[in-house]
Each structure stands twice: as C-alpha cells, then as structure tokens.
Design a protein around this motif. Structure first.
Motif, mmCIF file in Angstrom:
data_model
loop_
_atom_site.group_PDB
_atom_site.id
_atom_site.type_symbol
_atom_site.label_atom_id
_atom_site.label_comp_id
_atom_site.label_asym_id
_atom_site.label_seq_id
_atom_site.Cartn_x
_atom_site.Cartn_y
_atom_site.Cartn_z
ATOM 1 N N VAL A 10 1.040 -1.015 0.164
ATOM 2 C CA VAL A 10 -0.346 -0.021 -0.048
ATOM 3 C C VAL A 10 0.961 1.015 -0.053
ATOM 4 C CG1 VAL A 10 -1.829 1.137 1.403
ATOM 5 C CG2 VAL A 10 -1.480 -1.198 1.438
ATOM 6 N N GLY A 34 -1.752 2.533 -5.083
ATOM 7 C CA GLY A 34 -0.933 4.053 -5.269
ATOM 8 C C GLY A 34 -1.406 4.932 -6.187
ATOM 9 N N LEU A 38 3.215 8.472 -8.610
ATOM 10 C CA LEU A 38 4.024 7.680 -7.650
ATOM 11 C C LEU A 38 3.905 8.286 -6.600
ATOM 12 C CD1 LEU A 38 7.206 6.561 -9.863
ATOM 13 C CD2 LEU A 38 4.098 5.526 -10.109
ATOM 14 N N LYS A 44 8.080 16.294 -5.602
ATOM 15 C CA LYS A 44 8.229 17.956 -5.011
ATOM 16 C C LYS A 44 9.349 18.508 -5.162
ATOM 17 C CE LYS A 44 3.445 18.355 -4.035
ATOM 18 N NZ LYS A 44 2.944 18.343 -2.560
ATOM 19 N N GLU A 80 -6.066 3.045 -7.227
ATOM 20 C CA GLU A 80 -7.027 3.089 -6.151
ATOM 21 C C GLU A 80 -6.210 3.245 -4.569
ATOM 22 O OE1 GLU A 80 -10.892 1.250 -7.185
ATOM 23 O OE2 GLU A 80 -9.415 -0.891 -7.623
ATOM 24 N N THR A 110 2.810 4.024 3.499
ATOM 25 C CA THR A 110 1.790 5.284 3.115
ATOM 26 C C THR A 110 2.499 6.248 3.278
ATOM 27 O OG1 THR A 110 0.781 4.531 4.895
ATOM 28 C CG2 THR A 110 -0.461 3.803 3.481
ATOM 29 N N ASP A 257 8.078 6.512 5.417
ATOM 30 C CA ASP A 257 7.960 7.460 6.708
ATOM 31 C C ASP A 257 6.878 7.232 7.147
ATOM 32 O OD1 ASP A 257 9.806 8.773 4.918
ATOM 33 O OD2 ASP A 257 8.290 10.458 4.291
ATOM 34 N N TYR A 263 12.862 11.491 7.346
ATOM 35 C CA TYR A 263 11.991 11.077 5.961
ATOM 36 C C TYR A 263 13.066 11.222 5.108
ATOM 37 C CZ TYR A 263 8.140 11.862 10.152
ATOM 38 O OH TYR A 263 7.545 11.715 10.753
ATOM 39 N N GLN A 264 13.649 9.761 4.694
ATOM 40 C CA GLN A 264 14.552 10.621 4.023
ATOM 41 C C GLN A 264 14.188 8.812 2.684
ATOM 42 O OE1 GLN A 264 18.064 12.589 4.477
ATOM 43 N NE2 GLN A 264 16.038 13.747 4.954
ATOM 44 N N ALA A 268 13.648 4.489 3.930
ATOM 45 C CA ALA A 268 12.400 4.795 2.853
ATOM 46 C C ALA A 268 12.751 3.231 1.890
ATOM 47 C CB ALA A 268 11.342 5.616 1.907
HETATM 48 C C1 LIG Z 1 9.599 18.973 -1.164
HETATM 49 C C2 LIG Z 1 10.213 17.642 -0.163
HETATM 50 C C3 LIG Z 1 11.728 17.180 -0.843
HETATM 51 C C4 LIG Z 1 12.446 16.406 -0.335
HETATM 52 N N1 LIG Z 1 13.428 15.973 -0.847
HETATM 53 C C5 LIG Z 1 14.178 15.070 0.018
HETATM 54 C C6 LIG Z 1 15.854 14.870 0.257
HETATM 55 O O1 LIG Z 1 16.448 15.445 -0.883
HETATM 56 N N2 LIG Z 1 16.465 13.665 0.547
HETATM 57 C C7 LIG Z 1 15.426 12.291 0.832
HETATM 58 O O2 LIG Z 1 15.991 11.933 0.849
HETATM 59 N N3 LIG Z 1 14.291 13.043 1.337
HETATM 60 C C8 LIG Z 1 13.577 14.043 1.061
HETATM 61 N N4 LIG Z 1 12.559 14.627 1.345
HETATM 62 C C9 LIG Z 1 11.827 13.551 1.828
HETATM 63 C C10 LIG Z 1 11.169 12.072 1.120
HETATM 64 O O3 LIG Z 1 9.791 12.127 0.495
HETATM 65 C C11 LIG Z 1 10.474 11.191 1.824
HETATM 66 O O4 LIG Z 1 10.595 10.765 3.043
HETATM 67 C C12 LIG Z 1 9.982 9.780 1.164
HETATM 68 O O5 LIG Z 1 9.534 10.165 -0.275
HETATM 69 C C13 LIG Z 1 9.055 8.848 1.635
HETATM 70 O O6 LIG Z 1 9.102 7.901 0.615
HETATM 71 P P1 LIG Z 1 8.061 6.508 1.692
HETATM 72 O O7 LIG Z 1 7.897 5.610 0.588
HETATM 73 O O8 LIG Z 1 7.701 6.365 2.776
HETATM 74 O O9 LIG Z 1 6.334 8.164 1.122
HETATM 75 P P2 LIG Z 1 5.557 8.896 0.130
HETATM 76 O O10 LIG Z 1 7.236 8.908 -0.799
HETATM 77 O O11 LIG Z 1 5.086 9.824 1.196
HETATM 78 O O12 LIG Z 1 4.465 7.263 -0.710
HETATM 79 C C14 LIG Z 1 3.587 6.844 0.170
HETATM 80 C C15 LIG Z 1 2.450 6.842 -1.022
HETATM 81 O O13 LIG Z 1 1.414 6.036 -0.070
HETATM 82 C C16 LIG Z 1 0.496 6.557 -0.957
HETATM 83 N N5 LIG Z 1 -0.109 6.163 -0.370
HETATM 84 C C17 LIG Z 1 -0.682 6.956 1.424
HETATM 85 N N6 LIG Z 1 -1.941 6.209 2.126
HETATM 86 C C18 LIG Z 1 -2.688 5.588 0.429
HETATM 87 C C19 LIG Z 1 -3.913 4.120 0.428
HETATM 88 N N7 LIG Z 1 -4.835 4.000 1.874
HETATM 89 N N8 LIG Z 1 -3.699 3.855 -0.574
HETATM 90 C C20 LIG Z 1 -3.789 4.448 -1.955
HETATM 91 N N9 LIG Z 1 -1.564 4.471 -1.322
HETATM 92 C C21 LIG Z 1 -1.356 5.043 -0.802
HETATM 93 C C22 LIG Z 1 0.206 7.962 -1.239
HETATM 94 O O14 LIG Z 1 -0.266 8.528 -2.405
HETATM 95 C C23 LIG Z 1 2.146 8.056 -1.987
HETATM 96 O O15 LIG Z 1 1.767 7.632 -3.182
HETATM 97 C C24 LIG Z 1 11.637 15.539 0.462
HETATM 98 C C25 LIG Z 1 10.449 15.490 1.086
HETATM 99 C C26 LIG Z 1 9.570 16.456 -0.306
HETATM 100 C C27 LIG Z 1 8.197 16.725 0.340
#
Ligand SMILES: Cc1cc2nc3c(=O)[nH]c(=O)nc-3n(C[C@H](O)[C@H](O)[C@H](O)COP(=O)(O)OP(=O)(O)OC[C@H]3O[C@@H](n4cnc5c(N)ncnc54)[C@H](O)[C@@H]3O)c2cc1C
Length: 287
Positions: A10, A34, A38, A44, A80, A110, A257, A263-264, A268
């Motif tokens: 998810v 998702g 992505l 961003k 979805e 998520t 995250d 949060y990186q 992740a």
């Molecule tokens: C502007 C910005 C700059 C950044 N720069 C850096 C950087 O330079 N270096 C670095 O290491 N990190 C950086 N980060 C942090 C990084 O973006 C996050 O740590 C990383 O994206 C986490 O990955 P994740 O897969 O845990 O979650 P996310 O990338 O947040 O992905 C989560 C996904 O789950 C989906 N989702 C959530 N709930 C549901 C559901 N119920 N059903 C289906 N899908 C769902 C969401 O739509 C999303 O697609 C930055 C963040 C931001 C906002």
C-alpha cells in the motif's frame, strides 16, 4: 490455489516500490496500490543530493527512473486508494469502497502527512468528517459538502461528490488550476481554521468566512495508519515496527516515513526491501 495475492503493497513511494521490486524478484504474486504520480513527495523535491548514485537529481527525474525500473520488471500500479485493511486471520482484506482485495501479507508504505489535523477534525470524525469522499458521498445526496483538498487527486473525488450533493465547496490547500467539472462546485481560496458542530458537523470556520455544511472531507496524501488498519499499534504517530519491519499484526509489515524519522528516500527504500524479504520468509513459513 486461490485468488489471494501473496503481498499487497500500500503506497507507491520509494518504500512501496522497493518492496514491490523485491517481492517480484522473489517470485511472489504482488499488487501495488498507489498513484500515477507515484509520490507527491518525490515529484516535489527540487534537488536530491543524498540518494546514492544519483547526485543532484531532481525529484521529477527520480520519478522517471523509478517508473522505468518498475516498467522493466512488469510491475503495474493499481490506482486505487485503500480505505481500510482488515485482519481476517490468515489473510488481509483491503477495502476500496465496496471492493475488497485479498492478500496473505500487507506492506504499509503510505508515507506520512506533515500537516496537523484541523481543530475539530478528530472530534467530528465519523460525525460529518470523513477521509474518503467517494465512499461516503451517497450519505450527502442533496446536501452541502465541503472538501478540503491537499492534492490534485482530491479534485476527482470532488467531481464525483458534486454529482450527488446539492452544493460542494472546494477548499484547495495548494496552488494551481483546478479541474472541477460542475457548476455546483465553488472554489474557496481561504485557510480553514476549525470544524464546528454539536452532535454533528454544522460549519467550517475559515480565516475570512464561515461555511454552513452537512459534511467535511479532508483529503490528504495519507491518513493515520491506525485508522487505516484497525488494531495496528502506533507510537508517536508512527507505526511501531521491529528490525524486520514487522508490525504487531502477524503478516503485516511497514516501511518508509510511516514508521518514523528520518524522513528520507534511502531509508524508505531500504526499509521497503527489508519488509518485502521478511514478508517472503513469512509466506514461505506458511507452506
Ligand atoms: C519537498 C521535499 C523534498 C525532499 N527532499 C528530500 C531529499 O533531498 N532527500 C531525501 O532523502 N528525502 C527528501 N524528502 C523526503 C522524502 O520525500 C520522503 O522521505 C520519502 O518520499 C518517503 O517515502 P515513502 O515511500 O515512505 O512515502 P511517500 O513517498 O510519501 O509515498 C507514500 C505513497 O503512499 C500512497 N498512499 C498513502 N495512503 C494510501 C492509501 N490508503 N492507498 C493507496 N496509496 C496510498 C501515497 O499516495 C504515496 O504515493 C523530501 C520531501 C519533500 C516533501
């Protein structure tokens, strides 16, 4: 053989995609939920200097590389949003409105919502406040609905709700052009402060005005994990996991995250891999 997936992932950010590629390499039947983009947090990022092997890459370019990678491995994303995940004993039921997907293991990837809930949001949850507009839209047939949208995907839900509701106020929490289709949708460019009511929601107070409303949908990238998975252990707003990325529910893993700081991207992706490999071990232990 039944129709259950081995692993339901998810989330389609770096944690979810890394889990997906590792599950696929190990020949498991996977499904990934998702969005087309992505991850809004990936696209961003203006410039990323700490993703090993990709010095100075932009978030948009990183998304392209991730997409190329999953395409090359034949991994498709199911666009979805999962509304709820239920532990059913030896498998999980993942609900999308009326539809249920079944999987023996789940990997929660998520992400996390940086913004705090609005005043009144938690108090009125289920009493006029909701997180899934399409699920609850029929409750608001002929009524007034306010939608606080944190991303573009909220516009699609708003269009759907506007087919049933008499009037929809759309409060965008981002800038841009809004793809809203019907005349009964009014865009309100103002900052929401509080959701108020007595037994149920009656109004939303914004900085400049108040809106009388029967319901409020708050549409963010992700919802609190214990709301998504009843019974899931959460500590300080993060899913509690051990070093195997195992949660308190057997067969349910978490990565990225949603499990905590920092949060990186690389953390992740690494956790997504650990979660997938442990999901594989768990599945193999069931044989
Ligand atoms: C502007 C910005 C700059 C950044 N720069 C850096 C950087 O330079 N270096 C670095 O290491 N990190 C950086 N980060 C942090 C990084 O973006 C996050 O740590 C990383 O994206 C986490 O990955 P994740 O897969 O845990 O979650 P996310 O990338 O947040 O992905 C989560 C996904 O789950 C989906 N989702 C959530 N709930 C549901 C559901 N119920 N059903 C289906 N899908 C769902 C969401 O739509 C999303 O697609 C930055 C963040 C931001 C906002």
């Amino acid at each position: 053989m039944d129709n259950k997936y081995d692993i339901a992932v998810v989330g389609s950010g770096p944690a979810g995609l890394s889990a997906a590629i590792n599950g696929k390499i190990r020949n498991k039947r996977i499904i990934v939920f998702g969005s087309k983009e992505l991850s809004n947090k990936v696209i961003k990022a203006p410039k990323v200097d700490n993703y090993l092997g990709f010095y100075g890459i932009t978030g948009a370019e990183m998304k392209k590389q991730f997409k190329k990678h999953i395409d090359a491995m034949g991994i498709k994303i199911t666009y979805e949003r999962i509304n709820a995940i239920y532990a059913m004993g030896d498998y999980y039921g993942l609900a999308v409105n009326e539809k249920i997907y079944e999987a023996r293991t789940v990997i929660l990837a998520t992400g996390i919502e940086y913004t705090k809930p609005l005043r009144g949001e938690e108090e009125f949850l289920g009493k006029g406040v909701g997180y899934c507009a399409t699920c609850d839209a029929p409750l608001y047939k002929g009524k007034i609905v306010t939608i606080i949208g944190y991303n573009k995907e909220a516009e699609e839900e708003t269009n759907y709700v506007s087919e049933l509701a008499e009037k929809v106020y759309y409060v965008p929490m981002y800038r841009g052009a809004y793809d809203l289709k019907r005349g009964n949708i009014e865009v309100v460019s103002d900052r929401p402060i509080e959701i108020q009511g007595k037994d149920r929601v009656t109004k939303v107070v914004l900085k400049e005005r108040e809106i009388i409303t029967d319901g409020v949908f708050v549409l963010k990238d992700s919802v609190a994990p214990n709301q998504l998975v009843p019974g899931l252990l959460v500590e300080n707003d993060h899913i509690k996991v051990d070093l195997n990325m195992q949660t308190n529910l057997s067969g349910c893993f978490a990565a990225g995250d949603c499990t905590g700081k920092p949060y990186q991207y690389m953390r992740a992706a690494g956790q997504g891999q650990v979660a997938a490999l442990n999901a594989v071990s768990y599945l193999d232990s069931l044989k």
